[in-house]
Design a protein around this motif. Structure first.
Motif, PDB file in Angstrom:
ATOM      1  N   ILE A  20     -32.152  14.102  43.481  1.00 20.71           N
ATOM      2  CA  ILE A  20     -32.459  12.665  43.580  1.00 20.71           C
ATOM      3  C   ILE A  20     -33.886  12.433  43.079  1.00 20.71           C
ATOM      4  O   ILE A  20     -34.827  13.134  43.479  1.00 20.71           O
ATOM      5  CB  ILE A  20     -32.319  12.168  45.034  1.00 20.71           C
ATOM      6  CG1 ILE A  20     -30.860  12.333  45.497  1.00 20.71           C
ATOM      7  CG2 ILE A  20     -32.745  10.712  45.151  1.00 20.71           C
ATOM      8  CD1 ILE A  20     -30.627  11.929  46.951  1.00 20.71           C
ATOM      9  N   PHE A  79     -37.448  11.484  45.482  1.00 20.83           N
ATOM     10  CA  PHE A  79     -36.929  11.522  46.844  1.00 20.83           C
ATOM     11  C   PHE A  79     -38.046  11.623  47.882  1.00 20.83           C
ATOM     12  O   PHE A  79     -37.936  11.058  48.976  1.00 20.83           O
ATOM     13  CB  PHE A  79     -35.971  12.714  47.007  1.00 20.83           C
ATOM     14  CG  PHE A  79     -35.387  12.814  48.385  1.00 20.83           C
ATOM     15  CD1 PHE A  79     -34.412  11.908  48.816  1.00 20.83           C
ATOM     16  CD2 PHE A  79     -35.824  13.794  49.281  1.00 20.83           C
ATOM     17  CE1 PHE A  79     -33.886  12.005  50.092  1.00 20.83           C
ATOM     18  CE2 PHE A  79     -35.298  13.880  50.544  1.00 20.83           C
ATOM     19  CZ  PHE A  79     -34.319  12.986  50.956  1.00 20.83           C
ATOM     20  N   LEU A 127     -39.300   8.275  48.500  1.00 24.27           N
ATOM     21  CA  LEU A 127     -38.270   7.502  49.186  1.00 24.27           C
ATOM     22  C   LEU A 127     -38.187   7.881  50.663  1.00 24.27           C
ATOM     23  O   LEU A 127     -38.105   7.001  51.541  1.00 24.27           O
ATOM     24  CB  LEU A 127     -36.905   7.766  48.524  1.00 24.27           C
ATOM     25  CG  LEU A 127     -35.684   7.055  49.126  1.00 24.27           C
ATOM     26  CD1 LEU A 127     -35.835   5.537  48.978  1.00 24.27           C
ATOM     27  CD2 LEU A 127     -34.394   7.529  48.457  1.00 24.27           C
ATOM     28  N   TYR A 140     -24.544  10.338  50.490  1.00 23.36           N
ATOM     29  CA  TYR A 140     -24.726  10.671  49.079  1.00 23.36           C
ATOM     30  C   TYR A 140     -24.025  11.989  48.734  1.00 23.36           C
ATOM     31  O   TYR A 140     -23.269  12.076  47.758  1.00 23.36           O
ATOM     32  CB  TYR A 140     -26.221  10.762  48.763  1.00 23.36           C
ATOM     33  CG  TYR A 140     -26.537  11.357  47.403  1.00 23.36           C
ATOM     34  CD1 TYR A 140     -26.398  10.612  46.230  1.00 23.36           C
ATOM     35  CD2 TYR A 140     -26.967  12.695  47.302  1.00 23.36           C
ATOM     36  CE1 TYR A 140     -26.696  11.171  44.994  1.00 23.36           C
ATOM     37  CE2 TYR A 140     -27.262  13.256  46.077  1.00 23.36           C
ATOM     38  CZ  TYR A 140     -27.127  12.493  44.924  1.00 23.36           C
ATOM     39  OH  TYR A 140     -27.402  13.037  43.693  1.00 23.36           O
ATOM     40  N   ASN A 178     -24.566   2.820  44.219  1.00 25.08           N
ATOM     41  CA  ASN A 178     -25.673   1.860  44.157  1.00 25.08           C
ATOM     42  C   ASN A 178     -25.176   0.423  44.138  1.00 25.08           C
ATOM     43  O   ASN A 178     -25.880  -0.505  44.562  1.00 25.08           O
ATOM     44  CB  ASN A 178     -26.536   2.121  42.937  1.00 25.08           C
ATOM     45  CG  ASN A 178     -27.404   3.359  43.118  1.00 25.08           C
ATOM     46  OD1 ASN A 178     -27.898   3.615  44.212  1.00 25.08           O
ATOM     47  ND2 ASN A 178     -27.579   4.132  42.049  1.00 25.08           N
ATOM     48  N   ILE A 223     -30.772   4.364  44.326  1.00 25.23           N
ATOM     49  CA  ILE A 223     -31.283   5.728  44.120  1.00 25.23           C
ATOM     50  C   ILE A 223     -30.782   6.218  42.774  1.00 25.23           C
ATOM     51  O   ILE A 223     -29.770   5.739  42.251  1.00 25.23           O
ATOM     52  CB  ILE A 223     -30.841   6.682  45.239  1.00 25.23           C
ATOM     53  CG1 ILE A 223     -29.307   6.757  45.321  1.00 25.23           C
ATOM     54  CG2 ILE A 223     -31.412   6.274  46.573  1.00 25.23           C
ATOM     55  CD1 ILE A 223     -28.808   7.749  46.343  1.00 25.23           C
TER      56      ILE A 223
END
Length: 545
Positions: free
Chosen positions: A347, A350, A353, A369, A417, A434
């Motif tokens: 990702i 990340f 995030l 995910y 998403n 993401i």
């Protein structure tokens, strides 16, 4: 061997047994009856001989034996003797003996010794005068005439020889064929002695016919056959009854066994007065109870084992779980070189995030995910080697499967998403989605157990693994979703939208290698644009290298 139905088999066995018993009984009965009859005939013959030798007139015998000439005498002399009172007296006596048992006695006669032991001479024959009268009336006799003093060959008659020359009563054991008189008969001879001085006169001979005895035996045999048939028919019905009595419950138990093979709850319900069959039914049902209980425990254990394996599968490779399920021991695996595709997915940003989210929100987001991404990896025959934070490392045997999996992962990310992501609902609009990058490489890696006896990890090690990780990190630099190596591209058999991106130095290579973008997952407009500039990009790239 061809199979025979149990009912037919038992029926045939019982019927055959009855047949042989009846046949054996009939034969034994017939032979025993014949033996008893022959004994009775012999005893009657013995009685007649005893009577004949005891009651014959001694004076007549004495006078006639004196007239026997061991050489030949004239016919006139013979005729004279045969008309004498002594001859007629004995002739009448012999016929009296025969008339007492006319159905049994065929011939009665008296023989005296000859100077040759192989011969004897007729003294009196009970048929002689009757046959002489036939000749006078018709010109021919119905049988041979045994005249007085007629020499008679007894070479083939040992009982006659023994009676004459051993001077004792002799009786044949069975009927024999007399070729001279063309008849089957049994001969018996009794010695005649002078009651006054004990001189030996000769022997009384009595021949009994087998005609009436044969008739009796044939009738006896016919009655035996009829009786046997009746008994056999009765035995047939009895065998059918016994067969049904035995086979019906056995066949029911057989059907119960077949049904039990498909339904362990089924039990035999057979009623029989035969103790062994009743015990068989009880024992079968007890066995069925034990098997059903064991099977239930086995199924319960198998379900529990399957449940544990499925839980284990979540934490490790499916291939290892399947191997254990088949009874294997993956700790015995030896590391080996294997041609394989390695996929890395990570990702983007990340760390930044996760700093805006609580640990629980991070875990929830990653779980949803990974659930989406992992399904496409395993759905394309891939195995997840490990999850490292937000990174997925997976392995594929088929290079095409790895690329298809990556394309589906990117498409699935777009759908992910497009929906609402609760954990990012409070973020700025551009931070509510993401993104990820996927790098794939192909080559030789060492696959096997890494670790110690107390802790192992079944994984991949090699330059291709590092290269795949490097390609994934480059996706962020180039701003694209999927990067693959030239080695992987050369192994693909399914066409894709692929374009060269750049030359990159990767671990294990001294010269830069070409890396490629796969963009099948893009929308139609983007794919059209990228394809329209493909030629210009390729030309520029060629000038660049």
């Amino acid at each position: 061997m061809k199979e025979v139905k149990f009912k037919i088999y038992v029926g045939v066995i019982i019927l055959a047994l009855c047949f042989f018993v009846v046949l054996f009984t009939t034969v034994v009965y017939f032979l025993n009856s014949r033996a008893n009859l022959m004994n009775e005939v012999v005893e009657r013959l013995r009685s007649n001989l005893t009577i004949a030798t005891g009651l014959v007139d001694d004076d007549a015998m004495r006078n006639l034996t004196k007239k026997i000439n061991l050489s030949e005498i004239s016919d006139s002399e013979i005729s004279k003797v045969e008309r004498s009172e002594d001859y007629l007296k004995i002739y009448s006596f012999l016929n009296t003996i025969r008339d007492a048992n006319p159905d049994l006695i065929l011939y009665v006669y008296i023989l005296v010794p000859d100077n040759d032991k192989n011969y004897a001479r007729f003294l009196v024959d009970a048929d002689a005068l009757r046959l002489i009268d036939e000749v006078k009336k018709t010109g021919a006799a119905s049988d041979k005439i045994s005249h007085f003093n007629l020499r008679y060959d007894i070479t083939d008659q040992p009982v006659a020889v023994a009676a004459l020359y051993e001077r004792k009563m002799m009786i044949e054991k069975d009927f024999v064929y007399d070729k001279d008189y063309d008849s089957w008969s049994m001969m018996g001879f009794g010695p005649i002695f002078d009651k006054i001085n004990g001189d030996f006169f000769g022997v009384v001979g009595i021949d009994i016919s087998n005609k009436n005895i044969d008739k009796f035996l044939r009738k006896l045999f016919l009655n035996g056959v009829i009786t046997s048939l009746v008994v056999f028919i009765v035995a047939l019905f009895i065998s059918l009854y016994v067969t049904n009595t035995i086979t019906r419950p056995v066949l029911k138990i057989t059907d119960a066994v077949k049904t039990f093979g498909n339904d362990f709850s089924y039990r035999a319900n057979v009623e029989s007065s035969i103790k062994e069959i009743y015990n068989l039914t009880v024992n079968f049902n007890q066995m069925a109870d034990n098997i059903e209980r064991f099977n239930n425990e086995r199924e319960k254990a198998a379900k529990e084992s399957e449940r544990r394996l499925r839980i284990t599968e979540v934490y490790t490779r499916r291939s290892l779980v399947d191997f254990v399920a088949k009874g294997g021991d993956p700790t015995k695996y030896k590391p080996e070189n294997r041609q394989i595709s390695v996929l890395f997915s990570d990702i983007r940003d990340f760390t930044e995030l996760s700093e805006r989210l609580s640990p629980m929100q991070v875990v929830n987001l990653l779980n949803r995910y990974f659930d989406k991404m992992n399904n496409h990896i395993m759905g394309n025959k891939g195995e997840i080697d490990k999850l490292i934070g937000d990174c997925i490392m997976a392995a594929f045997k088929d290079p095409d499967d790895s690329v298809i999996s990556a394309i589906e992962m990117r498409r699935e990310l777009a759908k992910f998403n497009a929906g609402e992501i609760p954990e990012l609902s409070n973020n700025r609009p551009e931070s509510k989605i993401i993104n990820n990058g996927i790098g794939i490489n192909y080559g030789t890696a060492v696959v096997g157990n890494i670790g110690s006896a107390s802790k192992m990890d079944y994984t991949l090690i090699g330059d291709i693994v590092n290269t795949a990780s490097r390609l994934e990190s480059l996706t962020k630099y180039y701003g694209i979703g999927i990067l693959i190596s030239e080695d992987l591209k050369n192994k693909l058999t399914i066409p894709h939208h692929i374009r060269a991106v750049d030359l990159a130095i990767v671990k294990g290579k001294k010269q830069p290698v070409t890396i490629f973008e796969v963009y099948d997952y893009e929308d139609d407009r983007t794919i059209k644009i990228k394809r329209s500039i493909q030629k210009y990009l390729d030309d520029a790239f060629n000038y660049y290298i």
